[in-house]
Design an enzyme around this catalytic site. Structure first.
Site, short mmCIF file in Angstrom:
data_model
loop_
_atom_site.label_atom_id
_atom_site.label_comp_id
_atom_site.label_asym_id
_atom_site.label_seq_id
_atom_site.Cartn_x
_atom_site.Cartn_y
_atom_site.Cartn_z
N GLY A 249 0.66 -5.93 -11.70
CA GLY A 249 -0.51 -5.66 -12.50
C GLY A 249 -1.54 -6.75 -12.69
N GLU A 291 6.99 -7.22 -9.55
CA GLU A 291 6.18 -5.94 -8.44
C GLU A 291 4.92 -6.27 -8.25
OE1 GLU A 291 8.80 -2.18 -8.64
OE2 GLU A 291 6.99 -2.13 -9.83
N PRO A 292 4.24 -7.34 -7.90
CA PRO A 292 2.79 -7.32 -7.59
C PRO A 292 2.44 -6.80 -6.30
CG PRO A 292 3.93 -9.43 -7.01
CD PRO A 292 5.02 -8.66 -7.59
N GLY A 293 1.17 -6.22 -6.35
CA GLY A 293 0.72 -5.75 -5.19
C GLY A 293 -0.70 -6.41 -4.75
N ARG A 294 -1.68 -5.90 -5.74
CA ARG A 294 -3.07 -6.48 -5.59
C ARG A 294 -3.12 -8.21 -5.42
NH1 ARG A 294 -7.32 -3.83 -7.59
NH2 ARG A 294 -5.82 -2.61 -9.06
N ARG A 331 -13.32 2.37 -3.70
CA ARG A 331 -13.22 1.66 -4.85
C ARG A 331 -14.55 1.83 -5.88
NH1 ARG A 331 -11.10 -2.52 -6.31
NH2 ARG A 331 -9.86 -1.97 -7.82
N TYR A 335 -13.76 3.81 -9.18
CA TYR A 335 -13.71 3.16 -10.48
C TYR A 335 -14.90 2.38 -10.80
CZ TYR A 335 -8.86 3.57 -8.29
OH TYR A 335 -7.86 4.11 -7.66
N CYS A 362 -22.33 11.51 3.73
CA CYS A 362 -23.22 12.51 3.12
C CYS A 362 -22.80 12.67 1.88
CB CYS A 362 -22.97 13.72 4.05
SG CYS A 362 -23.77 13.49 5.45
N GLU A 363 -22.88 11.90 1.17
CA GLU A 363 -22.57 11.81 -0.28
C GLU A 363 -23.32 10.67 -1.19
OE1 GLU A 363 -18.74 13.27 -1.16
OE2 GLU A 363 -18.49 12.20 -3.00
#
Ligand code: LLP
Length: 433
Positions: A249, A291-294, A331, A335, A362-363
């Site tokens: 995190g 437990e890092p990811g980012r 993202r 977010y 198309c959005e």
């Protein structure tokens, strides 16, 4: 240097990533393309490992939370760097196994492991299940008994922390689909059940408070709550918790408004809480897992696009459209995540414009960012979005039937295809009728 040490500008005025010319990379591999600087990932793994061992003790282990960026080669890198891994699905387990990742160093997560997931994980000999709730405890216990094995587990505990981050990525508060809360008394109940369960070895506890967090307080508060709970378990159940997984995190610098985080210092501060409490209360120090990811992979990445239409609506804004968008980076749409963009072939020119970078779907919500500072853009320019190593490729979709970009690993002046570009054939491979 732009944001991070490995993003620079060369004598041609081009952006470089890990010393390689981004414009040349775009020429060689096409666009859109994810570029990942392998040395950055390796250096981050080492920084985490060294700090974990220094502050928590020789048996501490950082896991790479592989949901952040998942492909076969990344598990090989994680294995070589002595990391464990966090997997959350049968697909991640399969990929890790394909890479030859040692199964005993896999932690299997998820709030709803299917019966098939549980079997698949036991088939490959996953070292540790992180069990989310009572229902799952029963299912894991039943399958372990059926196989005549004892499955090592951690229990996912909700410490009741609400970190100040986007709601969709905050996970540690009581009302969460993840884990079992201490506050409701259910955590103590599930601990007792796990101690008594057949086929289960309760090694320890896990918590994860959220993602992209810059303050240290949510982590140190969670650590404090968890060690107190370990003391309660010792008293009430006469049972020693041997392992404490404090989740991931820690935040990452996406724009110049984000400050840089010293990961080693953060680990030191969290360790002070855990070691201090254990010493004071006569608790044996548990083995600590991080437990890092980012923070291992985000900064390593950049995405290269080609600019198409540039459209100015007087009194409103300028849209710079690119040949990718929400399918390769959802993202901003999800977010409102902020990114830094630049024109890679004009990297030494001043950023004189404020524009909206729009994708090709198309959005109308298909944007990479609004109000982004950028050099004057024109059709054919190479636009780079920095710090896209985490939660971009792993969250990519084929919306509008757009093939996913390749993942290119750069290292010491060499570029290798780690994941090839999807073809239209790939897109129709599973169409039966
Ligand atoms: N451990 C657990 C149990 C997790 O759920 C996560 C992330 C991590 C570790 C790694 O957290 P990190 O160090 O990467 O913050 N898609 C969102 C992020 C979702 C994070 C989910 N869990 C985004 O793009 O921001």
């Amino acid at each position: 240097m732009i944001l991070h040490d490995h993003f620079n500008v060369n004598e041609k005025g081009h952006l470089t990533i890990g010393g390689m010319d981004a414009v040349e990379l775009a020429k060689e591999f096409g666009t859109p393309t994810y570029i990942i600087d392998e040395n950055v990932i390796r250096a981050n793994c080492r920084a985490y490992r060294n700090a974990a061992i220094k502050y928590f003790g020789a048996d501490a282990l950082p896991l790479y939370a592989s949901k952040a960026l998942c492909f076969t080669g990344i598990y090989k890198i994680a294995a070589e760097e002595g990391m464990g891994i966090d997997c959350v699905s049968g697909g991640e387990l399969y990929t890790a196994k394909r890479a030859g990742f040692p199964a005993e160093r896999i932690y299997f997560h998820g709030n709803n492991k299917t019966d098939r997931d549980i079997c698949d994980a036991m088939d490959i000999g996953v070292g540790t299940f992180v069990v989310d709730n009572f229902d799952e405890l029963c299912a894991v216990s039943a399958e372990a008994q059926r196989r005549g094995i004892t499955q090592r587990i951690l229990l996912r505990i909700t410490p009741g922390i609400d970190p100040h981050t986007h709601k969709a990525i905050s996970t540690g508060s009581v009302d969460s689909k993840f884990g079992t809360a201490i506050e409701t008394g259910q955590a103590m109940e599930i601990v007792k059940k796990a101690i008594a369960a057949e086929g289960i070895d309760l090694a320890g506890l896990h918590c994860h408070v959220g993602s992209q967090i810059f303050d240290i307080e949510p982590f140190s508060d969670a650590a404090d709550i968890m060690v107190r709970f370990i003391a309660d378990i010792k008293r009430e159940c006469v049972y020693e918790i041997r392992e404490l997984n404090l989740g991931g995190g820690l935040g990452v610098r996406y724009t110049e408004y984000d400050r840089e985080i010293d990961y080693a210092a953060s680990i030191r501060d969290i360790a002070a809480v855990v070691t201090g409490f254990c010493k004071k209360n006569g608790i044996r120090m548990p083995r600590v897992i991080l437990e890092p990811g980012r923070s291992l992979v985000a900064a390593a990445g950049a995405t290269l696009y080609t600019v198409g239409s540039v459209k100015t609506i007087p009194d409103f804004r300028t849209y710079v459209s690119i040949d990718g968008g929400m399918p390769d980076n959802p993202r901003y749409a999800l977010y409102q995540s902020q990114y830094t963009a630049l024109i890679a072939n004009k990297a030494s020119e001043p950023k004189s414009k404020r524009v909206t970078v729009a994708g090709r779907c198309c959005e109308s919500g298909d944007l990479i960012g609004e109000n982004m500072e950028l050099q004057a853009a024109e059709r054919g320019d190479i636009l780079a979005v920095l710090v896209t190593g985490a939660y971009n490729y792993s969250m990519a979709s084929n919306y509008n039937r757009i093939p996913r970009p390749p993942v290119i690993l750069v290292k010491d002046g060499e570029a290798r295809v780690a994941v090839r570009r999807e073809t239209y054939e790939d897109l129709t491979r599973n169409d039966v009728l």
